[in-house]
Design an enzyme around this catalytic site. Structure first.
Site, PDB file in Angstrom:
ATOM      1  N   CYS A   2      -9.286   1.902  45.661  1.00 23.97           N
ATOM      2  CA  CYS A   2      -9.836   2.382  46.941  1.00 23.97           C
ATOM      3  C   CYS A   2      -8.776   3.267  47.589  1.00 23.97           C
ATOM      4  O   CYS A   2      -7.654   3.353  47.141  1.00 23.97           O
ATOM      5  CB  CYS A   2     -10.125   1.211  47.868  1.00 23.97           C
ATOM      6  N   ARG A  27     -10.327   8.400  44.835  1.00 26.17           N
ATOM      7  CA  ARG A  27      -9.967   7.018  44.497  1.00 26.17           C
ATOM      8  C   ARG A  27     -11.179   6.087  44.573  1.00 26.17           C
ATOM      9  O   ARG A  27     -11.108   4.918  44.208  1.00 26.17           O
ATOM     10  CB  ARG A  27      -8.879   6.499  45.449  1.00 26.17           C
ATOM     11  N   TRP A  74     -13.942   1.688  46.375  1.00 19.53           N
ATOM     12  CA  TRP A  74     -14.427   1.602  45.004  1.00 19.53           C
ATOM     13  C   TRP A  74     -14.641   0.113  44.772  1.00 19.53           C
ATOM     14  O   TRP A  74     -13.692  -0.667  44.718  1.00 19.53           O
ATOM     15  CB  TRP A  74     -13.399   2.168  44.029  1.00 19.53           C
ATOM     16  N   ASN A 100      -6.827  -2.197  49.700  1.00 17.99           N
ATOM     17  CA  ASN A 100      -7.037  -1.674  48.351  1.00 17.99           C
ATOM     18  C   ASN A 100      -6.397  -2.682  47.403  1.00 17.99           C
ATOM     19  O   ASN A 100      -5.216  -2.983  47.513  1.00 17.99           O
ATOM     20  CB  ASN A 100      -6.364  -0.302  48.175  1.00 17.99           C
ATOM     21  N   GLY A 101      -7.209  -3.253  46.490  1.00 14.69           N
ATOM     22  CA  GLY A 101      -6.653  -4.219  45.527  1.00 14.69           C
ATOM     23  C   GLY A 101      -7.642  -5.348  45.289  1.00 14.69           C
ATOM     24  O   GLY A 101      -8.816  -5.257  45.638  1.00 14.69           O
ATOM     25  N   GLU A 488     -14.322   9.134  18.169  1.00 11.56           N
ATOM     26  CA  GLU A 488     -13.917   9.364  19.558  1.00 11.56           C
ATOM     27  C   GLU A 488     -12.889  10.487  19.644  1.00 11.56           C
ATOM     28  O   GLU A 488     -12.960  11.349  20.521  1.00 11.56           O
ATOM     29  CB  GLU A 488     -13.372   8.066  20.161  1.00 11.56           C
ATOM     30  N   LYS A 492     -13.391  13.945  21.794  1.00  6.93           N
ATOM     31  CA  LYS A 492     -12.431  14.428  22.796  1.00  6.93           C
ATOM     32  C   LYS A 492     -12.079  15.888  22.524  1.00  6.93           C
ATOM     33  O   LYS A 492     -12.093  16.735  23.401  1.00  6.93           O
ATOM     34  CB  LYS A 492     -11.151  13.573  22.758  1.00  6.93           C
ATOM     35  N   GLU A 495     -15.130  18.330  23.107  1.00 11.09           N
ATOM     36  CA  GLU A 495     -15.691  18.474  24.469  1.00 11.09           C
ATOM     37  C   GLU A 495     -14.728  19.121  25.446  1.00 11.09           C
ATOM     38  O   GLU A 495     -15.156  19.652  26.468  1.00 11.09           O
ATOM     39  CB  GLU A 495     -16.196  17.147  25.001  1.00 11.09           C
ATOM     40  N   HIS A 511     -18.172  12.611   0.063  1.00 13.67           N
ATOM     41  CA  HIS A 511     -19.628  12.808  -0.058  1.00 13.67           C
ATOM     42  C   HIS A 511     -20.083  14.051   0.691  1.00 13.67           C
ATOM     43  O   HIS A 511     -21.185  14.094   1.224  1.00 13.67           O
ATOM     44  CB  HIS A 511     -20.361  11.564   0.445  1.00 13.67           C
ATOM     45  N   LYS A 610     -20.120  14.600  34.434  1.00 19.43           N
ATOM     46  CA  LYS A 610     -19.489  13.283  34.306  1.00 19.43           C
ATOM     47  C   LYS A 610     -20.517  12.204  34.056  1.00 19.43           C
ATOM     48  O   LYS A 610     -20.270  11.251  33.351  1.00 19.43           O
ATOM     49  CB  LYS A 610     -18.682  12.961  35.571  1.00 19.43           C
TER      50      LYS A 610
HETATM   51  C1  AGP Z   1     -17.253  11.181  27.069  1.00 19.19           C
HETATM   52  O1  AGP Z   1     -15.997  11.831  27.103  1.00 19.19           O
HETATM   53  C2  AGP Z   1     -18.334  12.013  27.686  1.00 19.19           C
HETATM   54  N1  AGP Z   1     -17.997  12.390  28.993  1.00 19.19           N
HETATM   55  C3  AGP Z   1     -19.725  11.409  27.523  1.00 19.19           C
HETATM   56  O2  AGP Z   1     -19.952  11.303  26.136  1.00 19.19           O
HETATM   57  C4  AGP Z   1     -19.947  10.011  28.139  1.00 19.19           C
HETATM   58  O3  AGP Z   1     -19.211   9.046  27.436  1.00 19.19           O
HETATM   59  C5  AGP Z   1     -21.455   9.686  27.996  1.00 19.19           C
HETATM   60  O4  AGP Z   1     -22.173  10.633  28.752  1.00 19.19           O
HETATM   61  C6  AGP Z   1     -21.800   8.270  28.470  1.00 19.19           C
HETATM   62  O5  AGP Z   1     -21.525   8.153  29.837  1.00 19.19           O
HETATM   63  P1  AGP Z   1     -21.529   6.682  30.482  1.00 19.19           P
HETATM   64  O6  AGP Z   1     -20.430   5.907  29.831  1.00 19.19           O
HETATM   65  O7  AGP Z   1     -21.270   6.915  31.941  1.00 19.19           O
HETATM   66  O8  AGP Z   1     -22.860   6.060  30.229  1.00 19.19           O
END
Ligand code: AGP
Length: 615
Positions: A2, A27, A74, A100-101, A488, A492, A495, A511, A610
Site C-alpha cells: 500500500c 503501490r 492494495w 502498509n503491511g 516462460e 518473456k 513479448e 522432432h 496488463k
Molecule cells: C505475461 O507476461 C503476460 N503479461 C500475459 O501472458 C499474462 O500472464 C496473461 O494475460 C494472464 O494474465 P493473468 O495472470 O492476470 O490472468
C-alpha cells in the site's frame, strides 16, 4: 503493498495528501482515504477505487487543516470496499491510523479486544492495531507515542504506520517494520510517505526509518526517533535526495519490470509468510484446509489459466502429480471454455491469475462451477472477479505488478502452488513425513537463493544480451519441471523484445525444431544436474553439431555442459521440483536486457495489456 502519506506543518494538508497518493498509486489502487485535523476535529473520507474516487467524495466537503494522513490500498485482509479502506478509527473515534503491511497475529489480538468490549467495522488487521493502541492508551494513562510503542511490541508482522489523535492537532506518531517509511523535513514541515515521491518536490531532506524504529513528529519541534523495543533514542541520518520523481516511483530502477524482477526474494517470502512454518512442521493455508476433503478425494485437478499463469500451472502439474499423485490437467482457459469439457463433481479446478480479471479464465471457472466442480483461485489481487467467483482460494502476496510482462507474479504463483502440493501430498499420505519436512525447509530457503541468483548474474547476462540482441529467432529448451520454464523464458523474450522465440521440451527438438538451428540461432538450455542431465547434455551436443549458439543455465559444479556451451549462467541447485523458482530468474533478466538494448518499451510492450479482460 500500500502507499501511505502524511503531513504536519503550516500548509493545507489536503492538496499535499491527494497529490502524494497519486504518486503512490503504483503501490496499490484498490481504495484510498484520508483524515485531516482542522484544529478542532478530524474529518475522514475514504472510498473504494482509485484516488480520483476519493477526490470526488471529498470535493464539496470540508477538508481544511494542516495535519493529515492518507492511504492508497492494495488489499491483503478484507476485500476492497469503503469500510475496509484506510484510515481506520479506534472504537471511541479518537485515534486514526494508516498502515502498509500485514499484522500476522491480528486474529488473537482481535479476539482479546472483543472480550474487552471493542467493536470492529472492518475485516482488516489495521483496525485491530488502532484499537490495541487505544486500549493501551486508556488503560495505561500514557502519551500516545508510548501507547503506540507498547502496542507494536505486542504485534508480529510488517508495518509502516502513521497515527493521529483527534484531541491533539500538533502530533503524528509513525513507525516502521518491514514496510518502507520515509520522513521529509523542511523547516517545520514534516512529510511522511512510503517513498520520497510524494514530497521530493517540497524537500530533498529525508530520514529513512529503519526496521524497529518509530518517530514522534510535533508541530514546531524537531523529529525525535527511537527504537520501538528498547525506547533507545536514535540520531536520525538526514539524506539529501538526488533521484527525480520518475526514478523514485521505480525505487531507483529504470523500469518497473526490473524492479519487480529484483523484488522476487521479497514477493516469494511474502507469499510464503504465515503459511510455511518449517520449525512447526506446518503449512497453514486456510482455503485449502476449508476444502481439504475436496482435495483429498479429488479424482482430478484441472488448472485453467492464460499466458504466464498457464506456465505456472504447468510447473504445478509436475509438482502436484509427484507429491500428491492426483492426475492434473493444465488447460488454456480459452480452449477449455469452448470445447464442452468433461467436468465432474469430484474435479477441483484451480484458476491461476495475477489480475484475477482475465476474461477467459473467469469464464472457464464459471463453466466448471456450473458443472459442479470445486473452484480454487490463486490470484494476486484481493477482491478480483476470479477470487470472488471461486469457492476458496489463496492469494499470492506479490504486491502490485505494474510491468505488463509478468515476473514476480509468476514465481509467487509457483511458490504458492508448490506449497499447496506439498500440503495436499502430505495430507493424502503420499509424501512421507521426512520428505515433507525436507521440502518445508528447502522452500524456506528459496528467497535467499533467489537473492543470490539476482546478485551473481547480472553482468554476465548483460554481456550475453549484447551478443544476441539482434537475433531474429531463439529456442528455449528444458526437461521435466523446467520445460514450462523454457516456455516462460520464450514468452518473456517475445513479448518485450519482439524476437520470435519458442519453448520446447528438450527431447522434442529432434522432432522438428532442430531444422531451425544454425549459427544464427541462440538456444537457451536449462541444464542443471538433475534426473535427466545426461539427456540434456545429448541435446546440447545435437545443437552444437549444428553450430547453434548455446546459452546454458547450469549447476555451479557443472563441467560437461560448460564445455559445450557458448555462454553459461550458474544457478544454485535445489530440489528439482523447486528449481523453476530459480531457473526462471536469469531468463527474466536476459529478456529484459535484450529488450532494453533493442530500445523496446519494456513496461508497456506494443499490442499488450496488463490484464486481458476481453476474449
Ligand atoms: C505475461 O507476461 C503476460 N503479461 C500475459 O501472458 C499474462 O500472464 C496473461 O494475460 C494472464 O494474465 P493473468 O495472470 O492476470 O490472468
Amino acid at each position: 503493498m500500500c502507499g501511505i502519506v502524511g503531513y504536519l506543518g503550516s500548509k493545507e494538508a489536503y492538496p499535499i495528501l491527494i497529490k502524494g497518493l497519486k504518486r503512490l498509486e503504483y503501490r496499490g489502487y484498490d481504495s484510498a482515504g484520508l483524515a485531516i485535523h482542522n484544529g478542532e476535529t478530524i474529518r475522514q473520507y475514504k472510498r473504494k477505487g482509485k484516488v480520483s474516487k476519493l477526490e470526488s467524495a471529498a470535493e464539496n466537503q470540508p477538508k481544511e487543516g494542516t495535519l493529515g494522513i492518507a492511504h492508497t490500498r492494495w488489499a491483503t485482509h478484507g476485500e476492497p470496499n469503503d469500510v475496509n479502506s484506510h484510515p481506520h478509527t479506534s472504537t471511541s473515534g479518537r485515534f486514526h491510523i494508516i498502515h502498509n503491511g500485514i499484522i500476522e497475529n491480528f486474529d488473537s489480538i482481535k479476539e482479546a479486544l472483543k472480550k474487552r468490549g471493542y467493536s470492529f467495522q472492518s475485516d482488516t488487521d489495521t483496525e485491530v492495531l488502532i484499537n490495541l493502541i487505544e486500549d493501551i492508551f486508556e488503560e495505561g494513562d500514557m502519551p500516545l507515542e508510548k501507547a503506540v510503542q507498547a502496542a507494536l511490541n505486542q504485534v508480529s508482522g510488517a508495518y509502516a504506520i502513521a497515527v493521529i489523535d483527534n484531541e491533539n492537532p500538533d502530533l503524528m506518531v509513525v513507525a516502521k517494520m518491514g514496510s518502507p517509511l520515509v520522513v521529509g523535513l523542511d523547516n517545520g514541515h514534516f512529510y511522511v510517505a512510503s517513498d520520497a515521491t510524494p514530497f521530493v518536490e517540497y524537500t530533498k531532506k529525508a530520514v529513512y526509518l529503519e526496521d524497529g524504529e518509530m518517530a514522534v513528529l510535533r508541530r514546531n519541534e524537531n523529529i525525535s526517533v527511537f527504537t520501538v523495543e528498547t525506547d533507545s533514542p536514535v540520531e536520525p541520518y538526514v539524506h539529501q535526495l538526488t533521484l527525480d520523481i520518475e526514478q523514485i516511483e521505480k525505487g531507483g530502477y529504470e523500469h518497473f519490470m526490473l524492479k519487480e524482477i529484483y523484488e522476487q526474494p521479497r514477493s516469494i517470502y511474502d507469499s510464503l509468510r504465515g503459511r510455511l512454518l518449517p520449525e512447526e512442521e506446518k503449512i497453514i493455508m486456510r482455503g485449502v484446509s476449508e476444502y481439504k476433503e475436496k482435495f483429498l478425494n479429488a479424482d482430478r485437478i484441472i488448472i485453467v489459466a492464460c499466458g504466464t499463469s498457464w506456465h505456472a500451472g504447468l510447473v504445478a502439474e509436475y509438482i502436484f502429480e509427484e507429491m500428491a499423485r492426483i492426475p492434473v490437467e493444465v488447460e488454456y482457459a480459452s480452449e477449455f471454455r469452448y470445447r464442452n469439457p468433461i467436468i465432474n463433481e469430484n474435479d477441483v479446478v484451480i484458476a491461476v491469475s495475477q489480475s484475477g480479471e482475465t476474461a477467459d479464465t473467469l469464464a472457464a471457472i464459471k463453466l466448471a462451477k456450473s458443472k459442479g466442480a470445486t473452484i480454487f483461485g490463486v490470484c494476486n489481487i484481493v477482491g478480483s472477479s476470479i477470487a470472488r467467483e471461486s469457492h476458496a482460494g489463496t492469494f499470492t502476496h506479490a504486491g502490485p505488478e505494474i510491468g505488463v510482462a509478468s515476473t514476480k507474479a509468476f514465481t509467487a504463483q509457483v511458490a504458492v502452488l508448490t506449497l499447496m502440493a506439498i500440503k495436499i501430498g502430505y495430507e493424502r499420505g503420499n509424501l512421507p513425513k521426512s520428505e515433507y519436512i525436507k521440502y518445508l525447509h528447502e522452500l524456506n530457503r528459496v528467497p535467499d537463493m533467489v537473492e543470490k541468483v539476482l546478485t551473481c548474474n547480472n553482468d554476465n547476462l548483460y554481456a550475453i544480451a549484447e551478443k544476441y540482441a539482434e537475433a531474429e529467432n531463439a529456442l528455449y529448451l528444458g526437461r521435466g519441471v523446467n520445460f514450462p520454464v523454457a516456455l516462460e523464458g520464450a514468452l518473456k523474450l517475445k513479448e518485450i523484445s519482439y524476437i520470435h522465440a519458442e519453448g520446447y521440451p528438450a527431447a522434442e527438438m529432434k522432432h522438428g525444431p532442430i531444422a531451425l538451428i544454425d549459427e544464427n540461432m541462440p538456444v537457451v538450455i536449462i541444464a542443471q544436474k538433475n534426473a535427466n542431465y545426461e539427456k540434456v547434455v545429448s541435446n546440447a551436443q545435437e545443437v552444437k553439431a549444428r553450430k547453434g549458439k548455446i546459452i546454458a543455465i547450469i549447476s555451479p559444479d557443472d563441467t560437461e555442459v560448460r564445455r559445450l556451451a557458448d555462454h553459461t549462467i550458474e544457478v544454485e541447485e535445489t530440489y528439482e521440483l523447486l528449481s523453476p523458482l530459480l531457473t526462471t530468474i536469469p531468463l527474466q533478466i536476459l529478456s529484459y536486457h535484450i529488450a532494453v538494448i533493442r530500445g523496446c518499451n519494456v513496461d508497456q510492450p506494443r499490442n499488450l495489456a496488463k490484464s486481458v479482460t476481453v476474449e
